[in-house]
Structures are given as structure tokens and as C-alpha cells.
Write a protein that holds these residues in place. Structure first.
Motif, PDB file in Angstrom:
ATOM      1  N   SER A  44      -6.908  -3.371  -6.135  1.00 39.07           N
ATOM      2  CA  SER A  44      -7.846  -2.567  -6.919  1.00 39.07           C
ATOM      3  C   SER A  44      -9.132  -3.312  -7.255  1.00 39.07           C
ATOM      4  O   SER A  44     -10.166  -2.676  -7.504  1.00 39.07           O
ATOM      5  CB  SER A  44      -7.179  -2.075  -8.200  1.00 39.07           C
ATOM      6  N   ASP A  45      -9.105  -4.648  -7.255  1.00 37.15           N
ATOM      7  CA  ASP A  45     -10.299  -5.410  -7.621  1.00 37.15           C
ATOM      8  C   ASP A  45     -10.612  -6.517  -6.624  1.00 37.15           C
ATOM      9  O   ASP A  45     -11.251  -7.511  -6.974  1.00 37.15           O
ATOM     10  CB  ASP A  45     -10.115  -6.023  -9.020  1.00 37.15           C
ATOM     11  N   ILE A  46     -10.204  -6.351  -5.376  1.00 38.09           N
ATOM     12  CA  ILE A  46     -10.450  -7.382  -4.360  1.00 38.09           C
ATOM     13  C   ILE A  46     -11.806  -7.128  -3.695  1.00 38.09           C
ATOM     14  O   ILE A  46     -12.021  -6.071  -3.094  1.00 38.09           O
ATOM     15  CB  ILE A  46      -9.335  -7.381  -3.298  1.00 38.09           C
ATOM     16  N   PRO A  47     -12.745  -8.071  -3.779  1.00 41.82           N
ATOM     17  CA  PRO A  47     -14.075  -7.860  -3.184  1.00 41.82           C
ATOM     18  C   PRO A  47     -14.029  -7.839  -1.659  1.00 41.82           C
ATOM     19  O   PRO A  47     -13.123  -8.385  -1.029  1.00 41.82           O
ATOM     20  CB  PRO A  47     -14.877  -9.072  -3.686  1.00 41.82           C
ATOM     21  N   GLY A  48     -15.038  -7.203  -1.069  1.00 42.87           N
ATOM     22  CA  GLY A  48     -15.271  -7.290   0.362  1.00 42.87           C
ATOM     23  C   GLY A  48     -14.292  -6.546   1.239  1.00 42.87           C
ATOM     24  O   GLY A  48     -14.124  -6.897   2.403  1.00 42.87           O
ATOM     25  N   GLN A  49     -13.682  -5.461   0.731  1.00 41.34           N
ATOM     26  CA  GLN A  49     -12.706  -4.732   1.544  1.00 41.34           C
ATOM     27  C   GLN A  49     -13.363  -3.764   2.524  1.00 41.34           C
ATOM     28  O   GLN A  49     -12.709  -3.294   3.450  1.00 41.34           O
ATOM     29  CB  GLN A  49     -11.753  -3.959   0.633  1.00 41.34           C
ATOM     30  N   TRP A  50     -14.621  -3.432   2.319  1.00 36.96           N
ATOM     31  CA  TRP A  50     -15.335  -2.538   3.237  1.00 36.96           C
ATOM     32  C   TRP A  50     -16.790  -2.976   3.298  1.00 36.96           C
ATOM     33  O   TRP A  50     -17.167  -3.965   2.674  1.00 36.96           O
ATOM     34  CB  TRP A  50     -15.174  -1.077   2.833  1.00 36.96           C
ATOM     35  N   GLY A  51     -17.598  -2.251   4.067  1.00 39.02           N
ATOM     36  CA  GLY A  51     -18.954  -2.695   4.350  1.00 39.02           C
ATOM     37  C   GLY A  51     -19.961  -2.395   3.267  1.00 39.02           C
ATOM     38  O   GLY A  51     -20.086  -3.119   2.271  1.00 39.02           O
ATOM     39  N   THR A  52     -20.697  -1.294   3.416  1.00 40.08           N
ATOM     40  CA  THR A  52     -21.804  -1.027   2.508  1.00 40.08           C
ATOM     41  C   THR A  52     -22.252   0.423   2.617  1.00 40.08           C
ATOM     42  O   THR A  52     -21.904   1.136   3.573  1.00 40.08           O
ATOM     43  CB  THR A  52     -22.997  -1.950   2.825  1.00 40.08           C
TER      44      THR A  52
END
Length: 521
Positions: free
Chosen positions: A265-273
Motif C-alpha cells: 500500500s505504501d511501496i514507492p515506484g510500483q508504476w510509471g507516471t
């Protein structure tokens, strides 16, 4: 000879020792197995998307080595669950041994097609059991999974060559072939509703001259290396609304990854932009939460349009592994925007541009690794492959009634290459800023805090009293220095805070009016 005698005696010793050992004799299970949990809850999964792997530990607390005659799924081969029992895969297992005072692992996964079940309304609770032994020794552990229906958007694939469609983008008026997997949205896909969540593989692209409208309450989930691109001449309108339940955020538009497990739920960088290409126009984002991206919003170009390229209001951007908002020679207006926990800067206005932020909380309490840049970065250049600086005007960068803070110091960087041919215009007015230059590293006119044309009525290094910045709770409390420090000229422009509280008469700095925090027990 001595060596031969040694081996002979060793063999005799092993034979005698093994004959004295109790033989490995396994007794049938007596129904006294102990489990690490009585129900395995597999977190919500999207239809046809495999779950994470969950585990169950089975203990034999007795003094005897035992055999479990059978372990199986109650639904048998028809079950949507998959098991791995002590290294064996399947749905039915026989004669599984467990040594005395020992245990085994059972791993559980599932992939469920919600369309195989009738009378559904978006969600389906799928239940099965792991059964151990039978008759009087029968024991069981429940398996429960919530399956959520979704609308899937993914690039086309050539089944002959196994090649997945990649994007050709209009960048600076030129068609550029990229290696980004994705496709353009169809005309029938240009309105996202809140009826079902959207799961996006690759980059979904808004075609030239089209508008993607995202209605209040919509949920967008992005797979790894996926995102949203708004192309030349196209627009993005995110029409979220205020939510009465700040836990559910029922009316906000939420952009996040397709990993629904709590651990993600709070892990950075799981998708692009969300990428607003040079040439995209009239983009608006209202009441959105954008979290766990690489870059929350990437906005390129259009610094001199009559209207701003992007207006973002009442929105939150959290846990970006690089930048929360990255502007590159672009135009952004932000009101009631909260940004926190970014691997680089929470806001970066680079290669010049035009930026106006009012009643925003731009913080950075990143603690996953070393952070190179401050919460707010402004510069007027970019370097090419040969390290030559390309310059552009920073026409304006105004921060009004804002809080700019974090766990580093200082939290603003004004990185100007001085050149008479380009402008570098900025001003901080009635802001609370963390900036303490203990080693006198920041000198020059840009850091002359007595210059009223650049800095007016600001406060430095005072306590904002955030509720819990590490958990992205940036509302301020009764002890905040930001209370009543706002300029009413700006609060009248933005009359309510992000929680819809009136601020016109006694404005606090940042996106929130202060509250009284409940006392901890």
C-alpha cells in the motif's frame, strides 16, 4: 594398513549406532494438527490476475512422527486455488509426513475469472477449504478471497510474432517511435467511470486532440512500468470531488498500482507516471490521490500558454520513487496540493517554466534511501549528452501561503545558471520554510531572505506540527507555527482547505487548517 583398519572400524561403528537408533516409524495423524491460522485471507485480486503467494504452517506438536493420509482442497480439481505442500504442487496430496515437534509449509495462490460465476455485481467472495484427513480426524482451514471485476486496458499483441504493441509519440511536432509498451485509447474508452476499477498494462495514451475524462470515484490501477500519457493537443480532466469519508475517499479519483495487498500500500515506484507531453493542453486534476509511482506527474512544455498547462487542486501525491511533480519548461498552477515522500524532490520546476502554488504543503520525509535534492527544486537549465547547459526562462515561480518542509535541510534549492538572456523569477510569500545554512553553502542574491521582492513575510525552521509525516498525515495541529500566518489575499483566492474547511478569515499556511489531535492513550 592403518587407514584400512580406520575405515573398517568406522563402518562397524555406524552399523552398531544405527541399529541402536529407534526406527523411523510414522503413525497416522490423530486430528491434533495445529495451524498458524484458521483462515487464510488472500487479499483482493482482480479477475484473471494471479494473487501473491500466501503461506500456512502446519505443526505436529506431538512426540511422534506422523503421516497425514490426505490433504486436499474441498472443491477438488474444480477449485480456483493452487497449493504447494512441502514442495509438491497440486490440489490433492497423500501420505504427507511431519516429524515430531516439526512443521511443514503449505503455500496458496489463486487466479479467478469472475465471469465464471453468475449473479455478480462487481465483486465476488470466493471460498474454499484445505481439508486434512477424514472422519474423526478431520480438520480444515478456510480459504477466502475477494475477487474484483475490472476493466482492462492493455496493448495489442501479435500472437504470431509474440510482439507487444509499442507507442509512437508526437514529441515536439515529430513522430518518435519508442520502446514503451502501450496503445492509444479508443473513442469508447475516453470516459472513465466509478462503476468498475481500471487496470492498465503499458501506457494508455490519450490520442491527439482528444480528452480523457475521469469521473469522481474512479479507481485506476497500473501494472509495473505502466502509466498514462496525454499526447500533443490532447487533454486530461480528472473530476474528483470532496469525500465525506477521508478513509474511503469515495469521491476522489485514485491512481495507484495493481498490487492490492496491504504490504504494497505504501511501496514507492510500483508504476510509471502521468505524463503530460509537450503540446498537451488544458489539463485539470481535482480531488485526486496519486501514490506509489516513479514520478507522480511529469509535465513537459507549454510554458507560455494563455492558460496553464496543468491546474491541480485538492490533490495528494505520495510515495514517488523519484519526483512527486516534475515540471520541465512547463506551466503549473497548484492549489491545496499535498506532496510528500519522494526519492528526489517533491516538486521540481526544471528548465524554467511558470509555476504558481497557493496553500500547498510540499514536504519530503523520505527515509528509504539517501535523498539528493530538497523538497522544492527550481532551475533554468538542462544538460545535453555533452554536458552543455540548455537554458530557458523561469518566467515565474510563486509560492504563497505554503509549507515547504522535510527531514533534510535546507528544503529549497534555487539552482540558477546566471545568464542575462534568460529570466529567473521567483517569490516566496507567507511561507513556512525549512532552510538553515549552517556551513554558508548557499550565497548570492537568490538566498537573500531580506530581499522583499523575493521573500516576503516568511518564517524559517519553525515547527509545522504535522500529525504523522512518515504516514503522509500532513494535517497540522494546535502547536503548529503555521496557524494564522496566511495572507488573506491568497486565502480568498482559495477559500476552503483540502478538507473543505473555510479559511477566508484566519488562514493557516499549507493545504490544511489546523485541528486538535486526539490524545494518545
Amino acid at each position: 594398513m592403518k587407514r584400512s583398519l580406520y575405515f573398517v572400524f568406522t563402518i562397524i561403528f555406524l552399523i552398531l549406532w544405527s541399529s541402536c537408533r529407534k526406527n523411523f516409524e510414522f503413525s497416522p495423524s490423530t486430528g491434533s494438527l495445529v495451524f498458524s491460522k484458521d483462515t487464510v485471507y488472500l487479499d483482493t485480486v482482480f479477475t484473471n490476475i494471479g494473487s501473491s503467494t500466501y503461506n500456512l504452517k502446519v505443526y505436529n506438536n506431538s512426540d511422534d512422527d506422523i503421516i497425514i493420509p490426505n490433504i486436499k482442497l474441498a472443491l477438488g480439481e474444480a477449485s480456483e486455488y493452487r497449493l504447494n505442500v512441502d514442495g509438491l504442487s497440486g490440489k490433492t496430496f497423500e501420505n504427507i509426513p511431519i516429524l515430531a515437534k516439526d512443521s511443514i509449509f503449505i503455500f496458496v495462490e489463486t487466479t479467478i475469472d469472475i465471469n465464471n460465476f453468475s449473479n455478480l455485481n462487481g465483486n465476488y467472495l470466493y471460498i474454499d477449504q484445505i481439508e486434512f484427513d477424514s472422519n474423526t480426524n478431520f480438520q480444515k482451514v478456510e480459504l477466502v478471497t475477494l475477487v474484483q471485476d475490472a476493466i482492462f486496458i492493455y496493448p495489442n499483441r501479435d500472437n504470431t510474432t509474440k510482439v507487444i504493441e509499442t507507442l509512437t509519440l508526437n514529441i515536439g511536432g515529430e513522430s518518435v517511435e519508442t520502446e514503451l509498451q502501450g496503445r492509444e485509447l479508443l473513442s469508447s474508452e475516453l470516459t472513465f467511470t466509478n462503476e468498475k476499477p481500471y487496470v492498465i498494462y503499458g501506457f494508455a495514451t490519450v490520442p491527439n486532440s482528444e480528452t480523457l475524462t475521469i469521473n469522481a470515484g474512479a479507481r485506476l490501477h497500473f501494472h509495473a512500468n505502466s502509466g498514462l500519457i496525454v499526447s500533443n493537443g490532447a487533454s486530461l480532466n480528472v473530476n474528483g470531488a470532496f469525500s465525506n469519508d477521508q478513509d474511503l475517499l469515495e469521491n476522489e479519483v485514485i491512481f495507484e498500482s495493481d498490487r492490492l495487498e496491504p504490504n504494497f500500500s505504501d511501496i514507492p515506484g510500483q508504476w510509471g507516471t502521468i505524463w503530460l507531453l509537450d503540446g498537451s493542453i488544458n489539463n485539470t486534476i481535482n480531488y485526486a490521490t496519486i501514490k506509489n509511482a516513479t514520478v507522480g506527474i511529469l509535465s513537459d512544455g507549454n510554458p507560455n500558454d494563455a492558460t496553464e498547462k496543468l491546474k491541480i487542486t485538492n490533490s495528494q501525491i505520495y510515495n514517488s520513487s523519484n519526483f512527486g511533480v516534475l515540471g520541465r519548461n512547463t506551466s503549473i498552477v497548484g492549489e491545496n496540493v499535498v506532496i510528500n515522500n519522494s526519492g528526489q524532490s517533491s516538486f521540481a520546476g526544471t528548465l524554467g517554466g511558470k509555476y504558481n502554488f497557493t496553500h500547498c504543503t510540499i514536504a519530503n520525509y523520505w527515509d528509504n534511501s539517501f535523498r539528493q535534492f530538497p523538497s522544492v527544486l527550481l532551475n533554468n537549465f538542462v544538460r545535453d549528452e555533452d554536458n552543455n547547459a540548455i537554458l530557458a526562462d523561469l518566467t515565474e515561480a510563486n509560492f504563497n501561503n505554503c509549507i515547504i518542509y522535510g527531514n533534510d535541510n535546507p528544503e529549497i534549492l534555487l539552482d540558477e545558471i546566471e545568464d542575462a538572456s534568460v529570466a529567473f523569477n521567483f517569490k516566496f510569500t507567507n511561507c513556512l520554510i525549512r532552510f538553515e545554512d549552517r556551513n554558508n553553502n548557499f550565497t548570492g542574491d537568490n538566498y537573500n531572505f531580506d530581499n522583499a521582492s523575493l521573500y516576503e513575510n516568511n518564517s524559517f525552521n519553525e515547527e509545522p506540527n504535522f500529525k504523522n509525516p512518515s504516514l503522509n498525515q500532513l494535517i497540522i495541529g494546535d502547536d503548529s507555527f503555521a496557524i494564522n500566518k496566511g495572507n488573506t489575499t491568497f486565502s480568498i483566492q482559495v477559500p476552503t482547505d483540502i478538507l473543505n474547511i473555510n479559511r477566508t478569515t484566519s488562514p493557516d499556511l499549507g493545504a490544511y487548517q489546523h485541528i486538535t489531535f486526539p490524545e494518545e492513550n
